[in-house]
Write a protein that holds these residues in place. Sequence first.
Motif, mmCIF file in Angstrom:
data_model
loop_
_atom_site.group_PDB
_atom_site.id
_atom_site.type_symbol
_atom_site.label_atom_id
_atom_site.label_comp_id
_atom_site.label_asym_id
_atom_site.label_seq_id
_atom_site.Cartn_x
_atom_site.Cartn_y
_atom_site.Cartn_z
ATOM 1 N N ARG A 217 0.832 -1.217 0.000
ATOM 2 C CA ARG A 217 0.000 0.000 0.000
ATOM 3 C C ARG A 217 0.861 1.260 0.000
ATOM 4 N NH1 ARG A 217 -4.890 2.105 0.630
ATOM 5 N NH2 ARG A 217 -5.226 3.923 1.977
ATOM 6 N N THR A 218 1.866 1.281 0.870
ATOM 7 C CA THR A 218 2.638 2.515 1.019
ATOM 8 C C THR A 218 3.516 2.809 -0.193
ATOM 9 O OG1 THR A 218 4.314 1.273 2.266
ATOM 10 C CG2 THR A 218 2.605 2.418 3.532
ATOM 11 N N ARG A 219 4.074 1.779 -0.835
ATOM 12 C CA ARG A 219 4.844 2.018 -2.063
ATOM 13 C C ARG A 219 3.929 2.534 -3.177
ATOM 14 N NH1 ARG A 219 10.111 0.311 -2.110
ATOM 15 N NH2 ARG A 219 10.747 -1.336 -0.667
ATOM 16 N N ARG A 220 2.714 2.068 -3.185
ATOM 17 C CA ARG A 220 1.742 2.570 -4.158
ATOM 18 C C ARG A 220 1.428 4.046 -3.880
ATOM 19 N NH1 ARG A 220 -4.462 0.546 -3.542
ATOM 20 N NH2 ARG A 220 -5.492 2.079 -4.900
ATOM 21 N N LEU A 221 1.218 4.397 -2.600
ATOM 22 C CA LEU A 221 0.930 5.784 -2.236
ATOM 23 C C LEU A 221 2.127 6.697 -2.511
ATOM 24 C CD1 LEU A 221 -0.952 5.200 1.153
ATOM 25 C CD2 LEU A 221 -1.967 5.825 -1.049
ATOM 26 N N ALA A 222 3.328 6.139 -2.346
ATOM 27 C CA ALA A 222 4.551 6.921 -2.576
ATOM 28 C C ALA A 222 4.954 6.927 -4.050
ATOM 29 C CB ALA A 222 5.685 6.356 -1.721
ATOM 30 N N GLU A 227 -0.220 1.442 -9.706
ATOM 31 C CA GLU A 227 -1.413 0.771 -9.189
ATOM 32 C C GLU A 227 -1.698 -0.527 -9.934
ATOM 33 O OE1 GLU A 227 -4.665 3.502 -9.229
ATOM 34 O OE2 GLU A 227 -4.131 4.310 -7.245
#
Length: 300
Positions: A217-222, A227
């Motif tokens: 999740r966090t690598r996607r947000l960063a 996605e």
Amino acid sequence: MKNNWIAIDWGTTNFRAFLMQESVQVTQINQACGLLSIEQGQFSSTLQNLLQPWLEQHGALPVVMAGMVGSQQGWREVPYAPLPCDIDNLITRTLAFTTPWGSPAWIVPGVQGMSQYHQPDVMRGEEVQLLGLAALHPANEHLVLLPGTHSKHATIVNGEITAFSTFMSGELFSLLSQHSILGRALPEQKESEEAFLLGVATALRDAPFSHLIFSARTRRLALEIQESHVHSYLSGLVIGYELKALPAGQHAWVVGNPALIARYQLAANQMDLNLLSADGDACFVTGLSHLFNRLQGMQK
């Protein structure tokens, strides 16, 4: 024909049947009708319907089954054989019966023992593939990976299964990607070798798995992974974490379908592991052929 028989791998989610001519596969049936989709008491009628074309052509052929069909939720429960386990242990515990349409039938028992982590462990169906691998690729010792819903790492010594441990890699990936926040509101997923290998590299870090998986999740947000590549990243995480159980430089076999083998080999190359591949179906029908020949010999 007297030399025809049917080999069946009946698991939790899938059904596979192989029409055999002695030890040679003639054709096969694949259906997504595993145990979870069969109502109690309907195993016999379901199997007869699935095999009907072969039964009409060849008559009441012998049927040899392995997998979850012999579990508590299966057609008939067959108690596990204990470790260490060879073909003789399986033969003596194989359940023999006759189907309602007259086919002689057998269900292979599966194996139970203590894992390398000192936990009780079980397998059903993989023991047949392990016997087949040992027959197809003789050696004093084999270290074997059988990837899938519940992956197995097993050791065979002189044809005898001496140890194994289960890793819920396939089921974990399914749960995380489909039923957790990690897979929520994602676009159509695309294969990404780069994201997969990043997941493998992340799995090698000295950190708890429950922390590492949140990075999907966090690598996607960063914006470190796209996605559309989240599933590839998660797959790398799960497979990489499983392969951490093997020491670096380890030589092992991986038995399964080509697509899954390719994923494990890609991860292994990044981890200094050497995985030799063997086709899962070939190992299964070879192992069950050896069992069937012995069972037939006992009837003579």
